[in-house]
Design a protein around this motif. Structure first.
Motif, short mmCIF file in Angstrom:
data_model
loop_
_atom_site.label_atom_id
_atom_site.label_comp_id
_atom_site.label_asym_id
_atom_site.label_seq_id
_atom_site.Cartn_x
_atom_site.Cartn_y
_atom_site.Cartn_z
N ALA A 1 0.84 -1.21 0.00
CA ALA A 1 0.00 0.00 0.00
C ALA A 1 0.88 1.26 0.00
CB ALA A 1 -0.93 0.01 1.22
N TYR A 2 1.99 1.22 0.77
CA TYR A 2 2.92 2.35 0.79
C TYR A 2 3.54 2.56 -0.59
CZ TYR A 2 7.30 4.88 1.59
OH TYR A 2 8.35 5.77 1.50
N LYS A 3 4.00 1.46 -1.21
CA LYS A 3 4.64 1.59 -2.53
C LYS A 3 3.64 2.10 -3.56
CE LYS A 3 7.85 -2.14 -1.53
NZ LYS A 3 8.39 -3.44 -1.94
N ASP A 4 2.42 1.58 -3.50
CA ASP A 4 1.37 2.07 -4.41
C ASP A 4 1.15 3.57 -4.22
OD1 ASP A 4 1.01 -0.53 -5.27
OD2 ASP A 4 -0.92 -0.84 -4.26
N SER A 5 1.17 4.01 -2.95
CA SER A 5 0.93 5.45 -2.68
C SER A 5 2.05 6.29 -3.29
CB SER A 5 0.81 5.72 -1.17
OG SER A 5 2.09 5.74 -0.53
N LYS A 6 3.27 5.74 -3.30
CA LYS A 6 4.41 6.49 -3.86
C LYS A 6 4.31 6.55 -5.39
CE LYS A 6 5.81 8.25 -0.73
NZ LYS A 6 6.36 9.61 -0.56
N ILE A 7 3.81 5.47 -6.00
CA ILE A 7 3.56 5.49 -7.46
C ILE A 7 2.54 6.60 -7.75
CG2 ILE A 7 2.48 4.27 -9.40
CD1 ILE A 7 4.91 2.90 -9.07
#
Ligand code: NDP
Length: 315
Positions: free
Chosen positions: A189-195
């Protein structure tokens, strides 16, 4: 006059180091937009920032009401807005169940992406009004959301899929807490938010750069293995991660150095190019980095923008 810069999440880590670096130049007044007023005040004091160089204003990005309230308060302060830095983030790598924002969006994407999306959209008016010669809107990105790098290929990888979970409001009642509609995974979820952060920066650039002259930029400041971002990770990880980054990957960067890098993106006269994702090499020289395929997908950027507009009540 002094430049006026808003930095979200300036109470620790990269945000605090950047606030300090800019305040020390004497050329900037830093508005520290933080959810914990007392923590921010203590942080500014212990960083040795002098009172005339900063103001603390309350902002909780996990509540859209708070975002709107912040914008009102900022306008009432009468200060111009010359640069906005979207820096704050939450990371919940060990969470088994999703947590939610005030509006019921999964917390990482709700805070890191949707909170900043509304903030940036509302503050565009203020940036437009400023007469500062080099106006900038900066969103802190990350290598972890960027699957064309080694670090970005450590599972679980970022993947927004067809955005079905985001379109459903990022909660399990309607669809899923994950953007791609899959099972909850806090690290993903964190990585998706950074994308989303990196796609949003590019979409801002395409929609507004030509018309407004504002510089839109993102960056990967290096691996700042000592910040509070890893506060929810298991203790063994927190002990081993900094030396691992220092001696094995050699991607380690101190909080102070990372703050200088972000301060450069805020104020360096040579970093005015818009639509760029900045990174630094071993000698700390900045260069324009390539984004992964997903993080530079034009169609996806437009879709994320349109779905996010609906979720935050702008469309
Ligand atoms: P920190 O945890 O030290 O800082 C995060 C900041 O965000 C804190 O000030 C925190 O406030 C604030 N914050 C969290 N939730 C909210 C909220 N709901 N409303 C307002 N503020 C909030 O982490 P970093 O300094 O490492 O992270 C800063 C940025 O750098 C992030 O965007 C992160 O993704 C990025 N980054 C970090 C890397 C690293 O290696 N550390 C690498 C690449 C990118 P509080 O003090 O109250 O907790």
């Amino acid at each position: 006059r002094k430049g006026s810069v808003v930095i979200t999440g300036a109470s620790s880590g990269l945000g605090l180091a950047t606030a300090k670096a800019l305040a020390e130049t004497g050329k900037w007044h830093v508005i520290m937009a933080c959810r914990d007023f007392l923590k921010a005040e203590r942080a500014a004091k212990s960083a040795g920032m002098s009172k005339e160089n900063y103001t603390i204003m309350h902002l909780d990005l996990s509540s859209l009401d708070s975002v709107r309230q912040f914008v009102d308060n900022f306008r009432q302060s009468g200060r111009p807005l010359d640069v906005l830095v979207n820096n704050a983030a939450v990371y919940q790598p060990t969470a088994r169940e999703p947590a939610f924002t005030a509006e019921g969006f999964e917390l990482s994407v709700g805070t890191n992406h949707l909170g900043h999306f509304l903030l940036s959209r509302l503050l565009m008016d203020d940036l437009n009004k400023s007469d500062y010669p080099s106006k900038r809107l900066i969103i802190v990105g990350s290598i972890t959301g960027n699957t064309n790098t080694l670090a970005g290929n450590v599972p679980p990888k970022a993947n927004l899929g067809d955005l079905r979970g985001l379109a459903g409001g990022l909660n399990e009642l309607n669809s899923s807490a994950m953007i791609d509609g899959g099972n909850f995974d806090g690290a993903k979820a964190y990585k998706d938010s950074k994308i989303c952060n990196m796609l949003t920066m590019q979409e801002f650039h395409r929609r507004y750069h030509e018309e407004t002259g504002i510089t839109f930029a993102s960056l990967y400041p290096g691996c700042i293995a000592t910040t509070g971002l890893f506060r929810e990770h298991i203790p063994l990880f927190r002990t081993l991660f900094p030396p691992f980054q220092k001696y094995i990957t050699k991607g380690f960067v101190s909080e102070e150095e990372s703050g200088k890098r972000l301060a450069q993106v805020v104020s360096d006269p040579s970093l005015t190019k818009s639509g760029v994702y900045w990174s630094w090499n071993k000698d700390s020289a900045s260069f324009e980095n390539q984004l992964s395929q997903e993080a530079s997908d034009v169609d996806k950027a437009r879709k994320v923008w349109e779905v996010s507009e609906k979720l935050v009540g702008l469309a």
